[in-house]
Design an enzyme around this catalytic site. Structure first.
Site: not given
Lengths: 133, 102, 130
Positions: C39, C77-79, C82
């Site tokens: 994501f 989820v891409c940090i 995010a």
């Protein structure tokens, strides 16, 4: 390197109006550490990402256009720009930033290659992975 | 091996369809999904471009997205094939790469 | 065949997450392997456990979570994306001095390298976005 995959980052949106250009660039920079064969393609409004003289002082954005000039340091040397997209927008390669890279033998080689739509189609057909932004 | 091009934008909202059709090579497949399906409607101003591409490429629509927009199979440009999500998966598997024209 | 899935839009505003979900579900039903769902961009918003859509509408976070649980999916989820958008797990919330976290348990936060890694390991990488 023989098992390296060919990655193409397909950029079709102008910078700043949406975040895709910036976050695409972040993937390219991270991806460079993986030693894959990386190319970038600029089609449609994506060509605006490479415009010279981007000035974001009045809009509050961080100007990230200089990052494209540093791509050579990450061994990202192939920036394909579609000629038809430039033409449609009244642009030419002279409107774009000069972007260069060094090889073991030579310095300041141009990274931007203006290609026809047919040539771009061929570039795309040679890739293992196309990431679209 | 050939490419699957997905187009999820209406041709009345940008260049995704024209770019996908313009950059698709003979033997590629173009799949219209989401708002992209409106480009496959018979008699629309995009229909001619779709018809021209059918000479060298396969053109598909995602059936559930066609139905959700009140269109039926007979409303589509003739030669355009409808697939369901399983068919979408097959197309992605049967082409070397998927290129999304977002 | 090994598929990697990229989701670049959040739920509800755009259909991308729905299409990605339906594609992923169909691929699993056909016996394919989903090595990762990544994501990115506003796609990170699919991971918040705090959404409360109307009861007669689909709940995308729940659908993704149930699919992940049933098939042991790796949903990343891409940090960086995010952090921009306020999607945090417990560790990140603590590290950034925030008073709450909001990530649903089926998702994990990690780096963009996981996207490249998916591109390398998957036979096919399919992107859904706007």
């Amino acid at each position: 390197m023989s098992d390296a995959k060919k990655f193409l980052y397909l950029n079709r949106k102008a910078p700043y109006g949406t975040i895709y250009a910036l976050e695409s660039l972040e993937v390219v920079l991270i991806g460079a550490a993986f030693e894959q064969q990386v190319s970038l393609a600029f089609v449609d409004d994506g060509v605006y990402q490479l415009m010279a003289g981007q000035n974001t002082k009045g809009s509050g954005f961080k100007n990230f256009s200089n990052t494209y000039k540093a791509l050579g340091d990450y061994d990202v040397r192939n920036l394909y720009v579609e000629k038809e997209s430039l033409d449609e927008r009244g642009l030419s390669v002279d409107d774009l930033m000069p972007i260069t890279h060094d090889t073991d033998d030579e310095e300041d080689l141009p990274s931007i290659m203006v290609v026809s739509r047919a040539e771009m189609a061929k570039v795309m057909s040679e890739q293992d992975v196309v990431l679209s932004f | 091996m050939s490419t699957l091009h997905t187009v999820n934008k209406s041709p009345f909202d940008g260049t995704s369809l024209s770019s996908a059709l313009g950059l698709a090579l003979p033997g590629d497949a173009v799949l219209l999904i989401e708002d992209g399906v409106v480009g496959a409607r018979k008699g629309s101003s995009a229909a001619k471009a779709i018809e021209a591409s059918l000479a060298s490429c396969k053109v598909y629509v995602l059936g559930p997205d066609v139905a959700a927009r009140g269109m039926k199979a007979e409303d589509l440009v003739s030669g355009v094939e409808s697939v369901d999500y399983a068919g979408f998966v097959d197309l992605a598997a049967n082409h070397a790469r998927t290129q999304s024209w977002l | 065949m090994k598929f990697g899935i990229v989701v670049n839009e959040g739920p509800y505003t755009h259909q991308a997450s729905d299409t990605a979900y339906n594609f992923t579900k169909a691929a699993l039903e056909k016996g394919h392997e989903i090595i990762r769902v990544f994501f990115y961009h506003d796609g990170v918003n699919n991971a918040t456990r705090l959404t409360v859509p109307p009861q007669d509408d689909r709940n995308l976070q729940k659908l993704w979570s149930e699919l992940a649980e049933a098939h042991k999916l790796d949903m990343v989820v891409c940090i960086a994306a995010a952090q921009r958008r306020g999607i945090l797990d417990e560790n990140e919330a603590k590290r950034q001095g925030k008073d709450a976290d909001n990530i649903a348990p089926a998702f994990r936060i990690s780096g963009l390298g996981q996207l490249i890694d998916a591109g390398i390991k998957a036979d096919r990488l399919v992107t859904f976005g706007d």
